[in-house]
Design a protein around this motif. Structure first.
Motif, short mmCIF file in Angstrom:
data_model
loop_
_atom_site.label_atom_id
_atom_site.label_comp_id
_atom_site.label_asym_id
_atom_site.label_seq_id
_atom_site.Cartn_x
_atom_site.Cartn_y
_atom_site.Cartn_z
N MET A 1 50.66 42.09 35.60
CA MET A 1 50.35 42.51 34.62
C MET A 1 50.45 41.53 33.36
SD MET A 1 49.58 45.61 35.21
CE MET A 1 49.55 46.64 33.61
N PRO A 2 49.58 41.80 32.42
CA PRO A 2 49.57 40.92 30.95
C PRO A 2 50.81 40.93 30.15
CG PRO A 2 47.36 42.24 31.17
CD PRO A 2 48.40 42.77 32.22
N HIS A 3 51.31 39.90 29.71
CA HIS A 3 52.62 40.09 29.23
C HIS A 3 52.31 39.02 27.88
CE1 HIS A 3 53.27 36.04 31.09
NE2 HIS A 3 52.88 36.47 32.05
N SER A 4 51.23 38.36 27.56
CA SER A 4 51.35 37.64 26.30
C SER A 4 50.05 37.99 25.42
CB SER A 4 51.23 36.31 26.67
OG SER A 4 49.94 35.60 26.99
N ASP A 5 49.74 37.84 24.30
CA ASP A 5 48.73 37.84 23.46
C ASP A 5 47.48 37.48 24.13
OD1 ASP A 5 50.45 39.36 21.70
OD2 ASP A 5 50.19 37.68 20.10
N ASP A 6 47.40 36.43 24.92
CA ASP A 6 46.24 35.80 25.32
C ASP A 6 45.95 36.64 26.91
OD1 ASP A 6 45.96 34.25 23.09
OD2 ASP A 6 46.96 32.52 24.29
N GLN A 7 46.56 37.54 27.03
CA GLN A 7 46.35 37.81 28.53
C GLN A 7 45.61 39.40 28.54
OE1 GLN A 7 50.18 36.97 30.20
NE2 GLN A 7 49.16 35.85 31.78
N ALA A 8 44.77 39.86 29.13
CA ALA A 8 44.06 41.18 29.20
C ALA A 8 43.93 41.79 30.49
CB ALA A 8 42.79 41.08 28.30
N VAL A 9 43.52 42.70 30.41
CA VAL A 9 43.09 43.46 31.63
C VAL A 9 41.64 43.72 31.40
CG1 VAL A 9 42.82 45.68 33.13
CG2 VAL A 9 45.07 44.78 31.75
N PHE A 10 40.88 42.76 32.53
CA PHE A 10 39.37 42.80 32.35
C PHE A 10 38.83 43.80 33.50
CE2 PHE A 10 39.75 38.98 30.06
CZ PHE A 10 38.51 38.82 29.51
N VAL A 11 38.02 44.75 32.92
CA VAL A 11 37.54 46.18 33.80
C VAL A 11 36.04 45.62 33.88
CG1 VAL A 11 37.37 48.56 34.34
CG2 VAL A 11 39.38 47.44 33.08
N LEU A 12 35.58 45.50 34.97
CA LEU A 12 34.29 44.98 35.31
C LEU A 12 33.28 45.97 36.10
CD1 LEU A 12 35.36 41.48 36.98
CD2 LEU A 12 34.99 42.10 34.38
N VAL A 13 32.40 46.38 35.42
CA VAL A 13 31.49 47.38 35.75
C VAL A 13 30.23 47.03 36.21
CG1 VAL A 13 30.28 49.65 35.16
CG2 VAL A 13 32.57 49.12 34.32
N HIS A 14 29.57 47.42 37.32
CA HIS A 14 28.39 46.61 37.95
C HIS A 14 27.33 47.35 37.40
CE1 HIS A 14 27.89 50.23 40.75
NE2 HIS A 14 29.22 49.90 41.26
N GLY A 15 25.91 46.96 37.68
CA GLY A 15 24.52 47.48 37.39
C GLY A 15 24.19 48.59 38.56
N GLY A 16 23.02 48.84 38.35
CA GLY A 16 22.48 49.87 39.25
C GLY A 16 22.25 49.30 40.51
N GLY A 17 22.55 50.08 41.66
CA GLY A 17 22.30 49.90 42.88
C GLY A 17 23.05 48.86 43.50
N SER A 18 24.12 48.42 42.56
CA SER A 18 24.99 47.51 42.92
C SER A 18 26.56 47.84 43.69
CB SER A 18 25.25 46.53 41.87
OG SER A 18 23.79 45.84 41.70
N SER A 19 27.40 46.72 43.53
CA SER A 19 28.79 47.14 43.67
C SER A 19 29.86 46.02 43.19
CB SER A 19 29.11 47.02 45.26
OG SER A 19 28.92 45.48 45.73
N SER A 20 31.08 46.24 43.43
CA SER A 20 31.97 45.38 42.82
C SER A 20 32.03 44.16 43.39
CB SER A 20 33.39 45.91 43.05
OG SER A 20 33.66 46.24 44.30
N TRP A 21 31.33 43.84 44.62
CA TRP A 21 30.85 42.59 45.03
C TRP A 21 30.31 41.71 43.90
CZ3 TRP A 21 26.79 39.39 45.80
CH2 TRP A 21 26.91 38.12 46.78
N ASP A 22 29.57 42.24 43.15
CA ASP A 22 28.74 41.29 42.29
C ASP A 22 29.83 40.37 41.45
OD1 ASP A 22 26.49 42.55 43.08
OD2 ASP A 22 26.03 43.46 41.09
N TRP A 23 31.02 40.73 41.29
CA TRP A 23 32.04 40.15 40.44
C TRP A 23 33.15 39.34 41.22
CZ3 TRP A 23 30.99 40.66 35.74
CH2 TRP A 23 30.02 41.69 35.12
N HIS A 24 32.60 38.94 42.62
CA HIS A 24 33.53 38.37 43.50
C HIS A 24 33.87 36.90 42.92
CE1 HIS A 24 30.03 36.96 45.55
NE2 HIS A 24 30.95 35.96 46.33
#
Length: 228
Positions: A1-24
């Motif tokens: 889990m993020p623990h400094s100001d420079d770290q975040a949680v990136f939540v990636l949302v794919h487009g139409g007819g796609s899947s999370s594989w797009d972000w692999h």
């Protein structure tokens, strides 16, 4: 889990007819920069689901995490603002994404923005490659298409329940080599609908596959430079 100001949680949302594989390719590069990454598979194949269910899936995946950067690609732009109504989001990044207005449906967007008039044909594998992944080697482009999923259209014409654009810092990143949402088409849409100037990056509509390092760098900088 993020623990400094420079770290975040990136939540990636794919487009139409796609899947999370797009972000692999992008996901591990963001993790190398110290971030947590969640790539969501929207429940697009079930015709009973629409935008509220898509947003619920993303909010459930966030699960109350903080320091969230929500990145939405293409049709995912319809889901992103609804997620911001359901859970905390610190920064929203629209990646060559559709920008809805209150009461607009996914089906109506194409004519409302003038995209229909562009005459872009994606009716064959060859034309889909040309529109979405023309800057990938042919075999990689075909692999990308093979990871596509059926996008049920039962609720395609249902108006978005978005009441107003969320009060969340928003960046728009368009792709200079995008043949599906060409930059000359997207620039005025972004300015009219968001009131901001888009940022730009080289690459096709599927820039997360063709330029993952550059995209991960840009997303990382959006977070670390967010207060400037």
């Amino acid at each position: 889990m993020p623990h400094s100001d420079d770290q975040a949680v990136f939540v990636l949302v794919h487009g139409g007819g796609s899947s999370s594989w797009d972000w692999h390719l992008v996901a591990p590069r963001l993790r190398e920069r110290g971030h947590e990454v969640i790539a969501v598979d929207l429940p697009i194949e079930d015709g009973a689901n629409g935008l509220p269910e898509f947003a619920d899936a993303v909010a459930d995946a966030i699960g109350g995490r903080e320091r969230v950067v929500l990145v939405a690609h293409s049709l995912g732009g319809f889901t992103a603002p609804l997620v911001c109504e359901r859970t905390g989001v610190d920064l929203m990044v629209l990646l060559t994404a559709m920008i809805p207005v209150p009461g607009e449906s996914m089906g109506a967007w194409w004519s409302a923005t003038g995209h229909d008039a562009l005459g872009i044909d994606i009716g064959s594998e060859e034309r889909m490659i040309a529109a979405f992944v023309h800057d990938l080697p042919v075999e990689a482009a075909r692999e990308a298409l093979a990871h596509g999923r059926e996008q049920a259209g039962d609720r395609w014409d249902e108006p978005t329940p978005m009441r107003a654009w969320p009060d969340v810092p928003t960046r728009f990143l368009l792709c200079r080599d995008d043949r599906f949402f060409p930059p000359e088409f997207m620039r005025p849409v972004v300015k009219e609908r968001l009131g901001i100037e888009p940022d730009e990056i080289d690459g096709s509509h599927s820039v997360m596959l063709s330029r993952p390092d550059e995209l991960a760098d840009r997303l990382h900088r959006y977070w670390t430079e967010r207060d400037r």
